[in-house]
Design a protein around this motif. Structure first.
Motif, PDB file in Angstrom:
ATOM      1  N   HIS A 169      31.642  36.403  37.114  1.00 29.91           N
ATOM      2  CA  HIS A 169      31.909  37.560  36.370  1.00 29.91           C
ATOM      3  C   HIS A 169      31.818  38.765  37.205  1.00 29.91           C
ATOM      4  O   HIS A 169      31.522  38.769  38.316  1.00 29.91           O
ATOM      5  N   GLN A 170      32.201  39.778  36.362  1.00 32.43           N
ATOM      6  CA  GLN A 170      32.475  41.024  37.007  1.00 32.43           C
ATOM      7  C   GLN A 170      31.036  41.727  37.399  1.00 32.43           C
ATOM      8  O   GLN A 170      30.069  41.568  36.774  1.00 32.43           O
TER       9      GLN A 170
ATOM     10  N   GLU B  28      33.691  37.408  41.605  1.00 34.48           N
ATOM     11  CA  GLU B  28      34.140  36.620  40.726  1.00 34.48           C
ATOM     12  C   GLU B  28      34.176  34.992  40.889  1.00 34.48           C
ATOM     13  O   GLU B  28      33.618  34.384  40.195  1.00 34.48           O
ATOM     14  N   TYR B  29      34.115  34.634  42.028  1.00 34.57           N
ATOM     15  CA  TYR B  29      34.159  33.106  42.461  1.00 34.57           C
ATOM     16  C   TYR B  29      32.773  32.569  42.383  1.00 34.57           C
ATOM     17  O   TYR B  29      32.393  31.570  41.846  1.00 34.57           O
ATOM     18  N   ILE B  30      31.720  33.615  43.131  1.00 37.83           N
ATOM     19  CA  ILE B  30      30.441  32.845  43.166  1.00 37.83           C
ATOM     20  C   ILE B  30      29.654  33.320  41.856  1.00 37.83           C
ATOM     21  O   ILE B  30      28.811  32.071  41.514  1.00 37.83           O
ATOM     22  N   TRP B  31      29.753  34.401  41.348  1.00 41.09           N
ATOM     23  CA  TRP B  31      29.025  34.559  40.378  1.00 41.09           C
ATOM     24  C   TRP B  31      29.457  34.547  38.913  1.00 41.09           C
ATOM     25  O   TRP B  31      28.956  34.635  37.793  1.00 41.09           O
TER      26      TRP B  31
END
Length: 87
Positions: free
Chosen positions: A55-56, A50-53
């Motif tokens: 989204h789920q 969630e932090y890097i991309w």
């Protein structure tokens, strides 16, 4: 952000270990920033996704494992004591 031998200059987007500059791509930088902002805490794969991309993702994906492996190889290269630990 400083933790042990690691220092991260967020403005310059520069990571150093024991004074040596470590070149990072955008995701590696984001991951080490997350880790250094949360020292001594376990960060889940889901939280990293969630932090890097942003989204789920399918939690069964191995993109986090690959990213951590790449970052670990850069940060720990030439050192006997690892900086990144996996549970």
């Amino acid at each position: 952000i400083i933790y042990g031998e690691l220092s991260l200059d967020v403005l310059k987007r520069e990571l150093k270990r024991a004074g040596n500059v470590i070149n990072l791509n955008q995701r590696e930088f984001g991951l080490i920033k997350l880790m250094l902002e949360n020292p001594e805490k376990v960060i889940t794969k889901t939280a990293i996704l969630e932090y890097i991309w942003g989204h789920q993702f399918d939690p069964q994906t191995n993109v986090v494992d690959v990213l951590v492996c790449r970052l670990r190889s850069k940060v720990d290269k030439g050192f006997t004591i690892p900086s990144i630990h996996t549970l």
